[in-house]
Design a protein around this motif. Sequence first.
Motif, PDB file in Angstrom:
ATOM      1  N   ASN A   4     131.956 168.212 -21.892  1.00 17.42           N
ATOM      2  CA  ASN A   4     131.025 167.843 -23.210  1.00 17.42           C
ATOM      3  C   ASN A   4     130.633 166.582 -23.439  1.00 17.42           C
ATOM      4  O   ASN A   4     131.285 165.744 -23.388  1.00 17.42           O
ATOM      5  N   TYR A   5     129.220 166.453 -23.264  1.00 21.83           N
ATOM      6  CA  TYR A   5     128.594 165.225 -23.703  1.00 21.83           C
ATOM      7  C   TYR A   5     127.174 165.078 -24.167  1.00 21.83           C
ATOM      8  O   TYR A   5     126.502 166.028 -24.152  1.00 21.83           O
ATOM      9  N   VAL A   6     126.934 164.086 -24.618  1.00 25.30           N
ATOM     10  CA  VAL A   6     125.549 163.682 -25.074  1.00 25.30           C
ATOM     11  C   VAL A   6     125.094 162.569 -24.611  1.00 25.30           C
ATOM     12  O   VAL A   6     125.884 161.266 -24.479  1.00 25.30           O
ATOM     13  N   SER A   7     123.822 162.532 -23.776  1.00 28.40           N
ATOM     14  CA  SER A   7     123.496 161.532 -23.019  1.00 28.40           C
ATOM     15  C   SER A   7     122.126 160.872 -23.851  1.00 28.40           C
ATOM     16  O   SER A   7     121.186 161.745 -23.919  1.00 28.40           O
ATOM     17  N   LYS A  48     135.750 169.637 -30.546  1.00 32.19           N
ATOM     18  CA  LYS A  48     136.119 169.009 -29.077  1.00 32.19           C
ATOM     19  C   LYS A  48     135.408 167.551 -28.999  1.00 32.19           C
ATOM     20  O   LYS A  48     134.442 167.411 -29.409  1.00 32.19           O
ATOM     21  N   GLU A  49     136.019 166.955 -28.353  1.00 34.28           N
ATOM     22  CA  GLU A  49     135.775 165.472 -28.107  1.00 34.28           C
ATOM     23  C   GLU A  49     134.483 165.436 -27.291  1.00 34.28           C
ATOM     24  O   GLU A  49     134.317 166.307 -26.208  1.00 34.28           O
ATOM     25  N   ILE A  50     133.425 164.559 -27.530  1.00 41.07           N
ATOM     26  CA  ILE A  50     132.206 164.437 -26.807  1.00 41.07           C
ATOM     27  C   ILE A  50     132.230 163.199 -26.265  1.00 41.07           C
ATOM     28  O   ILE A  50     132.529 162.159 -26.874  1.00 41.07           O
ATOM     29  N   LEU A  51     131.947 163.183 -24.958  1.00 44.05           N
ATOM     30  CA  LEU A  51     131.635 161.927 -24.258  1.00 44.05           C
ATOM     31  C   LEU A  51     130.287 161.519 -24.384  1.00 44.05           C
ATOM     32  O   LEU A  51     129.403 162.313 -24.506  1.00 44.05           O
ATOM     33  N   LEU A  52     129.885 160.136 -24.569  1.00 43.41           N
ATOM     34  CA  LEU A  52     128.803 159.723 -25.053  1.00 43.41           C
ATOM     35  C   LEU A  52     128.023 158.885 -23.719  1.00 43.41           C
ATOM     36  O   LEU A  52     129.028 157.889 -23.120  1.00 43.41           O
ATOM     37  N   ASP A  53     126.750 158.895 -23.431  1.00 46.02           N
ATOM     38  CA  ASP A  53     126.231 158.205 -22.517  1.00 46.02           C
ATOM     39  C   ASP A  53     125.208 157.652 -22.802  1.00 46.02           C
ATOM     40  O   ASP A  53     124.257 158.271 -23.570  1.00 46.02           O
ATOM     41  N   PHE A  54     124.840 156.259 -22.946  1.00 42.40           N
ATOM     42  CA  PHE A  54     123.894 155.631 -23.412  1.00 42.40           C
ATOM     43  C   PHE A  54     122.815 155.315 -22.463  1.00 42.40           C
ATOM     44  O   PHE A  54     121.771 154.196 -22.721  1.00 42.40           O
ATOM     45  N   GLU A  55     122.790 155.585 -21.273  1.00 37.69           N
ATOM     46  CA  GLU A  55     121.848 155.346 -20.179  1.00 37.69           C
ATOM     47  C   GLU A  55     120.965 156.350 -19.749  1.00 37.69           C
ATOM     48  O   GLU A  55     120.284 156.229 -18.621  1.00 37.69           O
TER      49      GLU A  55
END
Lengths: 740, 246
Positions: free
Chosen positions: A323-326, A307-314
């Motif tokens: 779904n995300y990785v921060s 599944k697609e993962i959203l990325l946050d760099f802050e």
Amino acid sequence: MRKTIIYLILVLLLTNIVYANPIISIGTKALNFLPGAGPQITQGIEYVMCAYTIATCIQGKITGEITGKFSQTAMNALPKDAVKAISTYNQVRGYVDQGASIAKDLQVNKNGQIESGQINFQNNKETNNVGKIINPNLKAEDIKVKGIILNKKEDGSTTFTFQSGKVGEVTIKGREFKNIEKGNIVLDKNGEISSAAFYTDKKGGIYNLGNIEFNAPPSSIVEYSPKSKTAKEGLIIVQISGKQKLSTLPKLTKGSKTGITFSLGDQNANLDLTENIKLTNGDLFFRDEKFYTHSATINKVRIKSEKEILLDFEGKTLDEKQNYVSFDVPNKKIIINAPDKINSIEFQPGNEFIRVDKRFNDVVKIENTAHARLELTNRQKDDLIDSLDVISYTEDSSTSIISGKINILKNGNAVRSKIIKNYGKEREPNSAAMSVKFLDPAGNNIFGDDPKSALKYIVSSDNEISLTEELKDYGPSNIGNRPPLSERFSMNYQYCQGCGQATTGLNIEIRGGDGKELTYLSELLNNREKRALLKSLKYDMTMQEKDAVHKIVIYNDANWRDLGKEDDRYKGADAFSEDHEIHISKSQISNRGVLTHEAAHARLYDLNKEDQKDVKEYLTELQNQVQPYSTNIKIEGTHGNKRWADNGFSGPASGCTTAYGCDNVLEDISEFSRVANTRPEVMKRLITKESDYYETVQEKDKESWAKLYRKKLSFLYSKGFIKPEMYKKITEEIPVVTQL
Amino acid sequence: MRKKGQVSLFIILGIIIIITTSIVIIVKNNEIKGIYNEKVKGYINSEIQLTPLKSFVESCIEKIGYDSIVYVGKQGGYYNPPNNSIGNTPYYFINNKSTMPSKITIEKEISKYLDDQLFFCTRNFIDFPELSIIQEPSITKTTILDNKIVFNTKYNLKIFKGDSEYSLNNFNSESNIRLGVIYNSISEIIKDQTNNTDSICISCINNLINKNKIYIQIDNIDDQTMIFTVIDNNPSYEFIFANKYE
């Protein structure tokens, strides 16, 4: 028959159209007339060419080169149908005059449109406005070129070709394309970019394709092919080569419906997205102002997901339904949110969030996380081991945490553990220390009786796991760069306040060859030695002795021998009591009781703050009642190997538990502690006059010796040198061995 | 007139019979009481004589019973570990199946040790030189309860003192070791293991620890074999077994 006729007419008409459109052909030096021009136009133009001396003519016939443009006066004299075509000729002549060349003759129709042909602008030093060439409805300045080859095709498309060694620039309706080493940009018949494929040069640049403005770093490959069936997510692909940095993050301009993929072209490639964020493997795609991935390694965290993962760099906490990785790099924290499922997150050596050491083959992975959020924090700055919180959104949440050979699985309503086996010939993986908690969204423990408890699973740096409810986590006593050692040796552990089970604050230091400090017990001790160490620490000392030891330094045997050549303290184990430290060599670990002996020295030092004088004085007084230390007792031998001079025996005699113990009162105390706590059966014999120990002793002396031992034992028990259960065992429970 | 005389005769006879019977009954009662008292006195006398001996034997049972519990605890409930063991530690889970002994088996193992070793405590009753004792082998029945272990030992002793002969047969003792709690905890671990053959339920073990106030230590010998040590601190006790995973 009827159909055949219709087809023929159509073909003729089309042919007429095709061959009727171009009326002139413009070559570098020649202007040729095409059949479509017809005699009237042909002759009209020839007349003007001759009349206005742009061609070398004799008697109105063109015999030599065509030079120059048609002047306005000449233009006015042209046949009406030739004006537009000749205007285009003029324009082209202008390019040629600036250095361009006609690589392939330009076919120009009555409307002045170049229908096909190739102009080479590579030698032009000036920028040329070619808008009208692309489409007569454009303004000339809408499209500017320099240093490229322009190739117009019969289908109306135009290709700008950049070649190596030639500095080319193209501006298309305000969008600049420069710093391109080689490649193509293709416009459709309306002058819109329909595809592009180029290499950036050593400078790279900022480009606008598909209404996305983006930075393509130096030596990148840019591909834009919206109609391609193989186009990846995001219709623009920027393939990175080497170590590069984005000067700016992509921006969407109005009307953008596409995305951009950043992909690493080779193993050595990496891309700094921001000051803190580096892509070292895989692809990122940018869409709707955000980054996404299916597979990427960012800051040495390898992410894989179907599944697609959203990325946050802050470091933000985002919508829990996504779904995300921060990444929160300044605070060394990473959030992995999997309301759906994230297949795999692997923490590689050198990542910022959990200390994974390549030297020891540390492995840390989190797999198949579903319906949960994971928060991993590097707590080195607080002198603690790293912390992983698993926050379950639903009861059936799951995750699989792998640290070395330890696998912790949360599935539904249980936490399970297993050892990962079968590495074959590969080097066994080692675990990275971490503290794992399983919580609900409100932060309460979801396992155990008390939701408010501090229950956590501690994974050591030695492939071991334990449970604790201590409020404080583990960490090294010394702040430093080395990872923490595990203070736990048991698979499972229950915190017991004040019961002495925990050796909180105990620091264990390992030294390898040349005294160099190592990090993990496994580097120096095998499993048997580790268990011996565990046993000594847990079972062979009193609570007070354990509390007195703050640090144990274990040396490689060879290093220990070297140290012993220069410093007598390094012969046999030694306790640096004032520092609450024990220094010991690896081989002595398995010698049961050695640590107890040394811990007793440390305990005596602590008593010094209370009433050590009382201990030493009283014990000396007792011993002096029979035979004082050293002065009257003949002992020979070196440190740790002392024997009675008269018989070479090293065991109990003369009121002491060993010959070594009679060296001085300090050793007497430690030897008493050692023997009582590890060999209660020996001590039992010493306090019982009927025992076989006294078989050869004169009857009149038996009682006094046994009484002495009993007094010394009793006194040392009262001062915290003898374990209560051992004292009871010695004085009450073990049957005296006698003849039946 | 004659009739009146006969009646009077019968009445007198009846009275005589009643009186005689009463006298006989009273005398007999006294005799019985005397015998009874003699017997009771004799019984009380023998009890007084045998109390120290009984206490001695029961203290031996308590002591050796404790030793037996400790000994078999270190060997997974066995006096002699079975073949399916690693060293002296029996497997409770191997080949994906439970091989945990039943509570009755462990009770029997404890009994076996006790009956074997009791002699080394009683030492032929040399501490009772005034008595001559003939003893039969002891037969102990051990019962493991949650918070204690009960020993019922049938130990037939014929005791001679002078001309007197006494006997003692049954002795009882207890130990406050919580083997029952420990056994039940281990049962739950093994039951879970048979349902989940490749991993250990740590959260379940944590629940057991908290509920039963015990400690569990798991040490791996190799990648497949784990040694479980169940530790109680109140009173101090250890029970050890092994699991082998495929």
